[in-house]
Structure formats: C-alpha cells, structure tokens
Scaffold this active site. Structure first.
Site, PDB file in Angstrom:
ATOM      1  N   SER A 260      -9.282   1.530   2.807  1.00 31.93           N
ATOM      2  CA  SER A 260      -8.811   3.103   2.812  1.00 31.93           C
ATOM      3  C   SER A 260      -7.607   1.931   1.436  1.00 31.93           C
ATOM      4  CB  SER A 260      -7.692   3.664   3.175  1.00 31.93           C
ATOM      5  OG  SER A 260      -7.075   3.194   3.914  1.00 31.93           O
TER       6      SER A 260
ATOM      7  N   LYS B 152       0.805  -1.319   0.176  1.00 35.96           N
ATOM      8  CA  LYS B 152      -0.034   0.186   0.237  1.00 35.96           C
ATOM      9  C   LYS B 152       0.561   1.410  -0.110  1.00 35.96           C
ATOM     10  CE  LYS B 152      -4.417   1.967   2.855  1.00 35.96           C
ATOM     11  NZ  LYS B 152      -4.900   1.689   4.397  1.00 35.96           N
TER      12      LYS B 152
ATOM     13  N   SER C 221     -10.103  -0.181   7.285  1.00 33.12           N
ATOM     14  CA  SER C 221      -8.957  -0.015   5.855  1.00 33.12           C
ATOM     15  C   SER C 221      -8.926  -1.286   5.011  1.00 33.12           C
ATOM     16  CB  SER C 221      -8.361   0.668   6.100  1.00 33.12           C
ATOM     17  OG  SER C 221      -9.103   2.072   6.453  1.00 33.12           O
TER      18      SER C 221
END
Lengths: 541, 464
Positions: free
Chosen positions: B130, B52, B154
């Site tokens: 996210s 990420k 997330s």
C-alpha cells in the site's frame, strides 16, 4: 460539547405497584451483584489525563487527551497505579490475583464510546474468587453469618457520558468525554444473596472497603460506584436490573421485581420468565430494556498492542505487605478489650461516612488509639476504658464540630499525650466531669479565637487553679448546708417538698442535686448533695 | 545552476511527476524540500523525505486516502516524523496509498491509483501497495527517502515494483505512535530509498524506544540484542523451500542465480531450509489483520473528527451507518471479514486458531536462525542461519486495468500478492527488499532473525 442526533429511548410499560409484600419462602430469591467502581487514580487508565470524572464544576470534555477522544495514531499506555489499586482490592477480598491477565476489546457503537470499543478483561480477568463475610454482629443481617462469594474482578475503561436534551425541533445527545477512560473495576459476585438485608449490608461493606483502601470515593450518587443486580426466582431465567443510581433504588427495584415475578408465577403466567432479559428501573417500576434476541455480539478481541499484565509473586506479596488492617478486623479489635467500644462507636472510628469536614475516621481512630495508649500508661491497670471513648468520640468531637476546628489543628495543642493527661485528671477525680467539659471547651474556644495560631500546650493545673475547678474532697459542711438551703428556697414549694418527702415523686431529688451541682460548678459531688438534702428535708426512703 | 532556475525546474519536475503518477496527497514545495539538497555523509540534515499519508503530521493533512478522514489534520506529529524533523529533514509531502494501508496494488485510494514511473510510455501499470506513493516518490528521485508502513508487505512490494530499497525493520524498533492503525500486531514503519547508506542513517535516527508506544522494543531488550551480536563467519544464507520459485517472472531466475554466484564468490555458505508453517501464512494473515482492522476502524463515527454525514448519524436503527458507508470497497470488505472472524461463534475456530498457528510459525523461524530471539527467549540454533533470501513478488507489475478486473472477480485474487512478504510480518522479522537489477521491478528480500536488523543492513550493503 460534542453532539449527535438522539439514539436512545426507553420503552415505558405500565407500572405494577408493589404493596411492600414480604419475601415469601415458597418463592426463593437468588441474587447476585455486578459492581463497577471508579478508581481514584491520579490519571486515567490508559492516558495521562487527569482523572476527575465526578467533578461537577469542570467543563465538558476538559479532562481529555488525544487518546481519550480516540484521535487516529494514539495508543494506550497502561497506568500502573490502577494495577496497584486493583491488587489492593483483590487482596482485601481474598481473591486470587492472576499472574497473567490481559486486556480485551469489547465492541459496540455509541456516541460516548470514542474508540468504538471498550478495553476490558474478558478472557483473562485480573483476579478470581474471594468473598465478603457478613455477620449479624457487625452488619445487621438476620443470619448469624453469611458468606458472599466473588466470581471475578476485572479492570476496564469507563465510557463517556451522554446527556439527552430536547429542543423545540429535535432531541439531541450531548457527549462529555471527561469520564471516558477512567479506570473501573468490575466486580461480579456469585448469586449468593437470598434477601434484601444481605444486599444492603454487602453494598455498605464493599463501599466502606474501597474507601478504606483509598482506591475510590465509593459514592453511588456521583456514579463512582454503580450496581447492577442479577436476580431470579425459583430457578426461572435470570433478569438483570440496570440504571440503579442509589441504594434505595437498588433495594426498591429488587423488591418490585420480586413482587412482579411472584405475581406472574402465582397465576402461572411464566412464559416471559423463560428467557433472560435486561430491565431498567424507572424510579417506580422495572421495564424491559432488551431480551436475549436483541443482545449484541460484542466480538471480544484480545487487544493487539497492550502487553499482558505479568505479575511476579514477589510483587503480589510486596503489595500484601502494604495492606492496611481491614475494617472487620478493626471493628472486632475495637469492640474487644481493652477498648470495649459499642458497635456504634466502633463504626465511627472504622467507617468513612464522608460527611464530616472536621475529621476523617482514620485520623480520629489513630488519635483515639494513641490517646488510649498514653492514658493507659498514665493511669495504669485500673484505667477506665470508657473515659477515652466518651471524652474523645463524644465530648471532644462535639466541641470540634461546634467550634469548627479540624481535628488536625486541635491535635497541635492537644496531642495524645496531653489529652491523656487531661483524662488522668478526670480519672483521678481531680476535676469533675462538669468541670472537665468546661475546661476542654474553654481550651478549644481560646484556640479558635487565636485563629488556631496559638499553639501553646494548655497548662491544666494553672487553668484549674485559675477557674477554681478543683473537685472538693473535703467539703466545707457550712458551705454545703448554705448551698442546699439556697436551692431549696429558690426551687421548691410545699407541694414539691411533700411529694418528695413522702416518696410520691422521688425524681425531684435528682432535680435538686442537679441544681446544687450547677451552683457548685461540679466541684461538690452528687452523693454529698444527696446526703445533705436527705438530711435537711428528713427524707426517710 | 542559479537557485532561481533550479527552483523553477524543480517545481516543474515535481508537478509533472505528480500529474503523471499521482504520487502525493498533499505537497509543501518549500525551496529547501524541492531543490533536493542532500544530507551530509554522517547526518540527515538537509535530506528530503516524503511521509505516507497514514502517518500523522501537524503540517499536512492526514487522510489515509479515505473519504472518512478528508480534511483531517492531526494536532500532533508521529514520533517518527518528530525525530526526522529534529534531525533536520525536510518533508516534501504526504504520499498516496491504498486506503488505510489495505491493498497491494496502490489502486484503492480516494485520490486515484498511483502509476508506476518505471513504465512512463506504456499502459498504466500498478505501483504495488500500500505504500505506493512512497515508492513512486523515491523511484522518481523526488526525495532522498520515504517513510511507509508495512503490515503484510506494504513497503517491500511497492519498493520491488519501483526498483528501490524497501526496509521493514523488526517489529517494535520504530515507534508506531502516530501511525494510524490498520493491524497493530503487524503494522511496522518502513523506509524506502535508493541508497543503502541513506536508508541506514534513517534507520539509526528512528531506531529508538518510545514510551508512548506500548509495543516499542524496550531499552533492556535492545541492550540484550546488542549483547548477542558477535562476528559470524562465514555468514550462512538460507533459501526457503516452501517459497516456490516456480512461475516466477521472466528474468527472475537469471538475476537470482547470478546473485547466488556472487554470494558464493564472497565466501558465504548457502543452505536450503524448510519452514512448513509458511503455507499457513496467508490464512493466518487474512484472519488476524481484518479482525484488528475492523476493531481499529470502529472509531470513525464522524463525531469528533473526519467526515460526518451532515444530516444523519443513524439509519435504520444502526448507529453511524450513514457516515461509515463512505469507507471504500476494500476497507468495507475487510471490516466485514474481520467482524465475521470476531463473532463469538467464529472466534475460537478462526481467530484463536490463527494466533496459535502464528506462534508455531515464529517457533519454526526461531529453530532455523543462529541469532537468539529476545522476545521468545529462543537461545538460537548454534548451527543455524544468519540470513534468508526470499523473492519479494511472484509477479511483475501488471496494468491497473487487469489488476482491477482480477480483484472484481474475487478480492482474494489480490491477497495472493502478499504470499512472500506476509511470513516476516507475522514473525516481526527485519526484511529488506532490494532490486536485483537497476530500474527493474524484480526484488529479493533479505531477512534476518528478530532484532538482528544490522546483519540485514550489513549484508545488503556488502553486496550493493
């Protein structure tokens, strides 16, 4: 260096001139101090960067880690040495160390504040309470004793430094982060000061304390110690004074601000004294920096990732066991029997002046105490306390300075037991003081000439023999007579003799004795000369 | 298949997925990382992973999908990245996300939203956020696993929407050093994969004390947790009353009931349980996390790295305003909310209260679990539960258009998506979202007591 556009300005106001007016009892001064002290830990507070913020030779932004410049993804790791130093200071001040304290973030934007916040201890400070006692005896204040209370001690990060430079086109700010994240202790006193002398004494005493504990250089000039002043008069609002780079600006700013407020109060113009404000020192006057309306909200937040500082009682008592004797106790010890030092001499052995490369006060003190002990052993009950004092603090140190020999080196050939033997020779009048001075200087000079390599311990009796320094107990009457006649012949005329014999100028006798001493290189004592001169010149007084 | 052809096909596949679903912020298509050479049974050597883009890497830029960090390249690797590299893992690229991890839709990115690959032929659906790109990279089989971060859900929500496994371990187990902070008291590195055995191997590789992270679980406490482990039979599973199962998506109940049936057949005991503090969780979360975010994002002034307004540092007397105006809308919203919560007037009423309520929540969790909590010194309830099962989301992935419209009405509308995931974040509990059916965006979280990650992993493996 990092750069950014100018964002700093200092409003200038018209200077009021202080006339050095004295403090007046009808306008009572109430004053407190906020002192920031940089800890001289090996590393910074939350990173492994070297902590040498005050080193002027270093390139800007040299002592910085990823954390210090607040790179994304970095985290603080607490330096435990800073905690140890804070504990030492707290214990020395008699403060109550909190078993749990925490770090909080104080938010504000500034170019030299890379995280956008400063880690400090707002909600739960490291320690509370404590005091510094000032006394007339030791600290030259007017009251016989004065206690200055401590409110709290907190550990926090220092910020970086901003340098403002002007170019043709623009004013820019250069940012140096070497100082960023250096550990600080903020100490806040109670508003216990009522005059300038107390402030001066406190600063000096606190400065010496942090040096004594080896936790800070304590230097105001380098910014290792920074003092802000809170001041109010007759219960009007508190004014905070900032930008005070040295003791004289602290003192002068207080004087100036006192005078300024007294003038306002005396003409009844007190509207500006109703709200607290912050003022800066320009070097000649105080100017308003901000008032309550423009004060920013720091939005304090407990740091979400640093653990609490959790101190078990046995850790605190363990540190207590490591504490050195404190300066006031040392001073009192040195001024009492058996040492009976003067205040001035006791200070030389207790206070770090940071001014001498040849010795530090601690090494000197232990040399003095060790030698004193050895000398007492050798000389017994009736040993003269003045001898070690005069010969170590004055004669010996003077020689070391003159010859530029560090105490640590000189100690190799004159360890305390050997110096004690030397003192014994003086004590027993085996040699005269004059001979002693010569002998000591000779020994040190030889040592210096060997580049401090010849570590053989001096053999006093051999040297005394060699230079014929024995004090003469049985004076050869003829030798004395010849010497005295010689001196009279060389140094006097009729007027001199007349004035001396009639007693018009008695001090001339001392002069003659001095000349005689010099000629005999101190081997013949002064009173022998005095007797002989009186006899020869038939002096009746 | 000859390597050359395989490479060509892989590259084409990768770029087609990337252009269709907007998965990556940067890619390094080395031959190793795109031919998807799987790891051996025991080790991760040869596995391919995505990271990420709020986890720092030396080899790729790290942007947090924000204008503020455009072109930022970290001089160091996050500890989790370093450990993966040491284990022989190939990193294919950095994945798209909601800016700085703030969002539950995967739409708040300067690179544009991630599109859910489960719906290749329909109206563009959200991936969930996210860790949107992380979930998409796994769902498309471009990687063996992905590292994401989970602050309030997330990892788990996009895993659910991509029908893959998404694991948020106990807080403090995986190092956060090099993870760009959104809200440190909650931020947790998470792992997404389709295979539980891969996920477990990654977890074991990363589950290590890190002295660089002040919140890393200490070696002593790790040993204490190991010592507390004993065989618990039968395993007791709890269903939390406060997580209302009304208005769940169509299909949820049938899948849910069949799972319960399976558990009963396996000899597990199932109990209803009440955790009253659950109702406070969203207010607690949206008080604490924006406050921390506002604080953490104060460092982005452009002076030392990242975007900087080339002309101005200051505007209308406000430092760094021109630079910081380049944060996205959602980030700005949270900075404002966070600063409000930290204002001296509001602090006591909001922040302190939220912290107290968070402690109450943890106490309630401690009261229902059999396993001790080494952080709170809870001895564990001898009659307590071992596992909780909780839905991951009350919704199916909606269209990006709908999501943005809802959010435009009120930012709080999207905050509700976190209702099932936030309690475990606040309590730091290990929680693994698993799909109830293949290629279906319906997931269930398996939750254990703090530190009891292995029970969670064992349980999921036993019913997979």
């Amino acid at each position: 260096m990092l750069q950014l556009a100018r964002f700093y300005s200092l409003a200038r106001t018209k200077a009021i001139h202080s006339h050095g007016a004295p403090f007046r009892p009808e306008y009572a001064l109430k004053c407190g101090l906020e002192i920031h002290t940089q800890l001289n830990t090996k590393n910074k507070l939350f990173s492994q960067s070297t902590n040498s913020a005050t080193s002027l030779v270093d390139a800007p932004n040299h002592h910085t880690s990823y954390y210090d410049i607040a790179l994304p993804g970095t985290q603080p790791v607490l330096n435990l040495e800073a905690i140890l130093f804070a504990m030492k200071l707290s214990l020395a001040l008699g403060s109550q160390v909190n078993s749990i304290s925490q770090f909080d973030r104080k938010h504000y934007f500034y170019g030299d504040q890379p995280q956008g916040y400063q880690l400090t201890q707002h909600y739960r400070p490291f320690a509370r309470g404590g005091k510094i006692n000032l006394s007339k005896e030791l600290d030259d204040i007017d009251e016989s004793a004065k206690e200055i209370g401590i409110l709290q001690l907190q550990i926090e990060q220092d910020t970086g430094k901003s340098h403002y430079t002007e170019t043709d086109k623009d004013v820019i700010t250069l940012v140096d982060l070497n100082r960023s994240n250096v550990p600080l202790i903020e100490l806040v006193t109670k508003p216990d000061f009522s005059d300038i002398k107390q402030v001066r004494a406190f600063i000096k005493k606190y400065q010496n304390l942090v040096r004594h504990l080896h936790i800070s250089s304590g230097d105001l000039e380098t910014g290792a110690m920074r003092v802000d002043v809170n001041l109010s008069i007759n219960e009007y609002a508190r004014v905070e004074l900032k930008n005070l780079p040295n003791t004289s600006s602290i003192i002068n700013a207080i004087k100036y601000e006192y005078q300024r407020q007294v003038e306002l109060i005396s003409v009844g113009d007190t509207s500006s004294l109703m709200e607290p404000e912050t003022r800066g020192w320009t070097g000649s006057s105080t100017v308003k920096l901000r008032s309550k309306e423009t004060t920013i909200d720091y939005r304090y937040m407990p740091d979400p990732e640093l653990p609490y500082i959790n101190l078990a009682q046995d850790v605190i008592s363990g540190v207590r066991g490591l504490m050195p004797q404190l300066p006031d106790d040392i001073m009192r010890m040195l001024m009492k029997k058996p040492y009976q030092l003067s205040l001035k001499d006791a200070k030389i052995l207790t206070y770090n002046s940071n001014q001498n490369d040849m010795y530090n006060h601690e090494a000197l003190r232990s040399y003095y105490l060790d030698t004193f002990r050895e000398f007492s052993k050798l000389a017994g009950e009736r040993s003269n306390a003045k001898l070690p004092t005069n010969w170590i603090i004055h004669e010996f140190l003077g020689d070391l300075n003159k010859l530029q020999i560090p105490l640590a080196r000189a100690k190799e050939i004159l360890p305390p037991p050997v110096f004690a033997q030397f003192l014994k020779l003086l004590h027993e009048e085996v040699i005269s003081a004059t001979s002693g001075k010569m002998l000591l200087f000779h020994i040190l000079e030889n040592f210096k000439q060997s580049n401090c390599q010849d570590l053989s311990i001096p053999d006093f009796s051999k040297l005394i023999e060699k230079f014929e320094l024995h004090a003469i107990n049985q004076v050869d009457p003829q030798e004395l007579m010849d010497l005295c006649n010689d001196v009279i012949a060389q140094h006097t005329d009729d007027t001199f003799i007349r004035n001396l014999v009639t007693g018009k100028k008695k001090s001339s006798l001392k002069f003659l004795i001095g000349q005689g001493m010099r000629r005999s290189q101190g081997r013949i004592k002064a009173n022998e000369f005095e007797k002989k001169f009186k006899e020869i010149l038939n002096i009746q007084w | 298949m000859p390597l050359k052809r395989s490479l060509k096909e892989s590259i084409e596949r990768l770029s087609s997925f990337q252009s269709k679903y907007n998965i990556f912020t940067s890619i390094n298509p080395s031959p190793y990382s795109i031919t998807n050479k799987k790891g051996t049974k025991e080790t991760l050597t040869g596995c391919v992973a995505s990271i990420k883009d709020n986890i720092v890497t030396k080899d790729f830029p790290t942007t947090c999908a924000s204008h503020i960090l455009e072109n930022f390249k970290s001089p160091f690797d996050a500890t989790v990245v370093k450990l993966l590299k040491q284990a022989g893992v190939h990193i294919l690229g950095k994945t798209n996300l909601d800016e700085f991890g703030m969002g539950s839709g995967g739409v708040h990115s300067i690179r544009g939203p991630v599109i859910n690959p489960l719906y290749p032929h329909e109206d563009k659906k959200i991936m969930g956020g996210s860790s949107s790109g992380a979930a998409a990279s796994v769902a498309c089989d471009l990687v063996d696993f992905a590292l994401g971060t989970d602050t309030g859900g997330s990892v788990r929500l996009p895993a659910c929407y991509g029908s893959v496994l998404g694991f948020k371990p106990s807080y403090g187990r995986l190092s956060r050093f090099g993870v760009i902070a959104y809200s440190q008291s909650l931020d947790t590195v998470g792992i997404l994969s389709k295979k539980i055995n891969v996920l477990r191997k990654v977890f074991h590789t990363l589950d290590k004390y890190d002295m660089k992270d002040p919140t890393s679980l200490s070696v002593e406490l790790r040993e204490l947790i190991e010592g507390n482990k004993k065989v618990r039979r039968p395993l007791k599973v709890g269903i939390v009353k406060e997580f209302s199962h009304e208005s769940m998506p169509i299909g949820f109940h049938r899948l849910y009931l069949s799972l319960l049936e399976k558990l009963i057949n396996l000899g597990l005991e199932i109990y209803p349980v009440s955790i009253p503090s659950v109702k406070n969780c969203l207010p607690i979360y949206y008080t604490l996390s924006p406050a921390e975010a506002a604080s953490n994002l104060s460092r982005y002034d452009g002076i030392r790295y990242g975007y900087r307004d080339s002309e101005l540092d200051i505007k209308d007397g406000i430092l760094f305003a021109p630079t910081r105006s380049k944060f996205g809308t959602e980030v700005k919203n949270r900075i404002i909310l966070g600063n409000y919560n930290l204002c001296s007037d509001a602090f006591k009423n909001n922040f302190i209260k939220a912290e107290k309520l968070r402690v109450n929540l943890i106490d309630e969790f401690d009261g229902i679990f059999r396993f001790p909590n080494v952080l709170t010194n809870s001895k564990g309830n001898p009659d307590g539960l071992d596992i909780l099962i909780v839905p991951t989301s009350s919704k199916l992935p909606g269209s990006i258009r709908d999501f943005e419209e809802e959010e435009a009405k009120s930012p709080a509308n999207s905050y509700i998506n976190d209702v099932f995931t936030v309690p475990m974040s606040l309590a730091g509990l290990p929680s693994l979202s698993m799909p109830l059916k293949e290629k279906t965006p319906i997931g269930l979280q398996v939750v254990g007591q703090y530190g009891d990650d292995s029970t969670v992993l064992d349980f999921v493996e036993s019913i997979s």
